[in-house]
Design a protein around this motif. Structure first.
Motif, PDB file in Angstrom:
ATOM      1  N   GLY A 126       0.921  -1.057   0.122  1.00 16.80           N
ATOM      2  CA  GLY A 126       0.091   0.002  -0.027  1.00 16.80           C
ATOM      3  C   GLY A 126       0.752   1.269  -0.168  1.00 16.80           C
ATOM      4  N   ASP A 127       0.026   2.316  -0.198  1.00 14.46           N
ATOM      5  CA  ASP A 127       0.862   3.626  -0.073  1.00 14.46           C
ATOM      6  C   ASP A 127       1.282   3.830   1.252  1.00 14.46           C
ATOM      7  N   SER A 128       2.563   4.596   1.419  1.00 14.22           N
ATOM      8  CA  SER A 128       3.171   4.822   2.759  1.00 14.22           C
ATOM      9  C   SER A 128       4.220   5.795   2.755  1.00 14.22           C
ATOM     10  N   VAL A 129       4.426   6.354   3.771  1.00 11.29           N
ATOM     11  CA  VAL A 129       5.493   7.412   3.971  1.00 11.29           C
ATOM     12  C   VAL A 129       6.540   7.147   5.141  1.00 11.29           C
ATOM     13  N   THR A 130       7.758   7.133   5.252  1.00 11.76           N
ATOM     14  CA  THR A 130       8.611   6.913   5.929  1.00 11.76           C
ATOM     15  C   THR A 130       9.625   8.170   6.332  1.00 11.76           C
ATOM     16  N   GLN A 131       9.737   8.463   7.537  1.00  8.82           N
ATOM     17  CA  GLN A 131      10.601   9.533   7.848  1.00  8.82           C
ATOM     18  C   GLN A 131      11.636   8.916   8.924  1.00  8.82           C
ATOM     19  N   ASN A 149      15.011  13.323   6.320  1.00  3.76           N
ATOM     20  CA  ASN A 149      14.510  12.546   5.221  1.00  3.76           C
ATOM     21  C   ASN A 149      13.386  12.127   5.178  1.00  3.76           C
ATOM     22  N   CYS A 150      12.705  12.033   3.945  1.00  2.05           N
ATOM     23  CA  CYS A 150      11.623  11.455   3.631  1.00  2.05           C
ATOM     24  C   CYS A 150      11.482  10.529   2.601  1.00  2.05           C
ATOM     25  N   THR A 151      10.919   9.449   2.656  1.00  4.74           N
ATOM     26  CA  THR A 151      10.750   8.666   1.295  1.00  4.74           C
ATOM     27  C   THR A 151       9.377   8.015   1.291  1.00  4.74           C
ATOM     28  N   TYR A 152       9.067   7.476   0.380  1.00  2.92           N
ATOM     29  CA  TYR A 152       7.612   7.184   0.262  1.00  2.92           C
ATOM     30  C   TYR A 152       7.385   5.896  -0.798  1.00  2.92           C
ATOM     31  N   GLN A 153       6.643   5.307  -0.627  1.00  2.96           N
ATOM     32  CA  GLN A 153       6.053   4.119  -1.424  1.00  2.96           C
ATOM     33  C   GLN A 153       4.445   4.208  -2.036  1.00  2.96           C
ATOM     34  N   THR A 154       4.544   4.336  -3.111  1.00  9.97           N
ATOM     35  CA  THR A 154       3.237   4.441  -4.152  1.00  9.97           C
ATOM     36  C   THR A 154       3.125   3.654  -5.274  1.00  9.97           C
ATOM     37  N   THR A 155       2.066   3.511  -5.884  1.00  9.12           N
ATOM     38  CA  THR A 155       1.972   3.114  -7.146  1.00  9.12           C
ATOM     39  C   THR A 155       1.274   3.955  -7.957  1.00  9.12           C
ATOM     40  N   TYR A 156       0.880   5.036  -7.629  1.00  7.94           N
ATOM     41  CA  TYR A 156       0.519   6.304  -8.356  1.00  7.94           C
ATOM     42  C   TYR A 156       1.518   6.908  -8.914  1.00  7.94           C
ATOM     43  N   LEU A 157       1.350   7.268 -10.278  1.00  7.00           N
ATOM     44  CA  LEU A 157       2.173   8.031 -11.053  1.00  7.00           C
ATOM     45  C   LEU A 157       2.325   9.505 -10.913  1.00  7.00           C
ATOM     46  N   LYS A 189      11.471  11.195  -8.090  1.00  4.63           N
ATOM     47  CA  LYS A 189      10.403   9.851  -8.040  1.00  4.63           C
ATOM     48  C   LYS A 189      11.387   9.084  -8.309  1.00  4.63           C
ATOM     49  N   SER A 190      12.504   9.007  -8.972  1.00  5.41           N
ATOM     50  CA  SER A 190      13.459   7.941  -9.197  1.00  5.41           C
ATOM     51  C   SER A 190      14.058   7.296  -8.071  1.00  5.41           C
ATOM     52  N   SER A 191      13.981   8.185  -6.778  1.00  3.83           N
ATOM     53  CA  SER A 191      14.514   7.411  -5.580  1.00  3.83           C
ATOM     54  C   SER A 191      13.314   7.607  -4.577  1.00  3.83           C
ATOM     55  N   SER A 192      12.293   7.934  -4.986  1.00  8.31           N
ATOM     56  CA  SER A 192      10.868   8.251  -3.972  1.00  8.31           C
ATOM     57  C   SER A 192      11.378   8.931  -2.854  1.00  8.31           C
ATOM     58  N   SER A 193      11.891   9.925  -3.140  1.00 12.53           N
ATOM     59  CA  SER A 193      12.299  10.689  -1.882  1.00 12.53           C
ATOM     60  C   SER A 193      11.840  12.398  -1.889  1.00 12.53           C
ATOM     61  N   PHE A 194      11.845  13.023  -0.895  1.00 10.49           N
ATOM     62  CA  PHE A 194      11.325  14.369  -0.865  1.00 10.49           C
ATOM     63  C   PHE A 194      12.086  15.046   0.491  1.00 10.49           C
ATOM     64  N   HIS A 195      13.495  14.878   0.621  1.00 10.02           N
ATOM     65  CA  HIS A 195      13.975  15.391   1.587  1.00 10.02           C
ATOM     66  C   HIS A 195      14.038  16.938   1.893  1.00 10.02           C
ATOM     67  N   GLY A 254       3.899  10.928   7.348  1.00  6.71           N
ATOM     68  CA  GLY A 254       4.884  10.264   8.206  1.00  6.71           C
ATOM     69  C   GLY A 254       4.516  10.415   9.600  1.00  6.71           C
ATOM     70  N   LYS A 255       5.584   9.868  10.300  1.00 11.79           N
ATOM     71  CA  LYS A 255       5.475   9.959  11.687  1.00 11.79           C
ATOM     72  C   LYS A 255       5.860  10.894  12.523  1.00 11.79           C
ATOM     73  N   GLY A 256       6.946  11.786  11.613  1.00 12.58           N
ATOM     74  CA  GLY A 256       7.295  13.022  11.999  1.00 12.58           C
ATOM     75  C   GLY A 256       8.763  12.929  12.573  1.00 12.58           C
ATOM     76  N   THR A 257       9.311  14.015  12.498  1.00  8.79           N
ATOM     77  CA  THR A 257      10.802  14.218  12.888  1.00  8.79           C
ATOM     78  C   THR A 257      10.824  15.339  13.773  1.00  8.79           C
ATOM     79  N   SER A 258      11.335  15.244  14.920  1.00  7.11           N
ATOM     80  CA  SER A 258      11.477  16.377  15.913  1.00  7.11           C
ATOM     81  C   SER A 258      12.631  17.147  15.705  1.00  7.11           C
ATOM     82  N   LEU A 259      12.741  18.356  15.319  1.00  7.43           N
ATOM     83  CA  LEU A 259      14.130  19.140  15.000  1.00  7.43           C
ATOM     84  C   LEU A 259      14.193  20.027  16.294  1.00  7.43           C
ATOM     85  N   THR A 260      15.400  20.023  16.730  1.00  4.38           N
ATOM     86  CA  THR A 260      15.839  20.852  17.929  1.00  4.38           C
ATOM     87  C   THR A 260      17.253  21.753  17.524  1.00  4.38           C
ATOM     88  N   VAL A 261      17.178  22.909  17.402  1.00  9.76           N
ATOM     89  CA  VAL A 261      18.061  23.669  17.247  1.00  9.76           C
ATOM     90  C   VAL A 261      18.708  24.229  18.319  1.00  9.76           C
TER      91      VAL A 261
END
Lengths: 115, 112
Positions: B1-6, B22-30, B69-75, B103-110
């Motif tokens: 299924g469709d998913s997002v991984t952070q 980092n963020c990658t995804y999995q989907t069959t939609y173009l 889309k070639s690496s399924s990423s949107f960093h 995605g489940k989220g990333t907590s950024l602390t500066v």
């Protein structure tokens, strides 16, 4: 333009009690979402509507949760018999341009604590 | 299924240094759209960046991201982190007809 509004902002319940959350989306937005966001986790979709029709409620615990949007504008999410595991922030979001990859706009959320 | 991984649930960076979430995804939609949302403490998530075009850089408030889309990423990247960037960051996939996956989220602390 007013944003998405939600009420109440906070709710504290004992297990077994019922609670309702209300959402008023941005005017003209046809799609409305309800998310559950447990502490330190991302939003998890519960249900979403296009106008008054439910598009997907597969993640809504149907034995205790219900959601309606009778006139395709405001929406109510109800928990019949709350459990401690329901403790979370409940976010409402709306969007427009069905089929056009539009962004979602979120309301401030209702923070629910079940004791 | 469709998913997002952070990856990297907690990220700490020193002020002025670069940051990459980092963020990658999995989907069959173009045809898809991708979003980065930012959530400050006790506030609702709000859109930071949006993209639906492959290999095109999108920028806002000093942040930038490129949908590959070639690496399924949107960093998400920023060359110089600011204290005010401390927040939760979520990437989200829209596969069309308003079907969103977060995605489940990333907590950024500066830190100073």
């Amino acid at each position: 333009e007013a944003g998405v509004t939600q009420s109440p902002r906070y709710a504290v319940l004992q297990e077994g009690q019922a609670v309702s959350f209300w959402c008023d989306p941005i005017s003209g937005h046809d799609t409305l979402y309800w998310y559950q966001q447990p502490r330190d986790q991302g939003p998890q979709l519960l249900v979403y509507f296009r106008d008054e029709a439910v598009i997907d409620n597969s993640q809504l615990p149907s034995d205790r949760f219900s959601a309606v949007r009778p006139k395709g504008t405001n929406s109510t999410l109800k928990i019949q018999s709350a459990k401690q595991g329901d403790t979370a922030t409940y976010l409402c979001a709306s969007s427009s341009d069905w089929g056009n990859y539009a962004e979602q706009f979120f309301g401030p959320g209702t923070r629910l604590t079940v004791l | 299924g469709d998913s997002v991984t952070q990856t990297e649930g907690l990220v700490t960076v020193t002020e002025g240094l670069p940051v990459k979430l980092n963020c990658t995804y999995q989907t069959t939609y173009l045809t898809i759209a991708f979003f980065w949302y930012v959530q400050y403490l006790n506030e609702a998530p709000q859109v930071l960046l949006k993209s639906s075009t492959d290999n095109k850089r999108t920028e806002h408030q000093g942040f930038h991201a490129t949908l590959h889309k070639s690496s399924s990423s949107f960093h998400l990247q920023k060359s110089s982190a600011q204290l005010s960037d401390s927040a939760l960051y979520y990437c989200a996939l829209n596969t069309g007809y308003q079907n969103f996956y977060f995605g489940k989220g990333t907590s950024l602390t500066v830190i100073p």
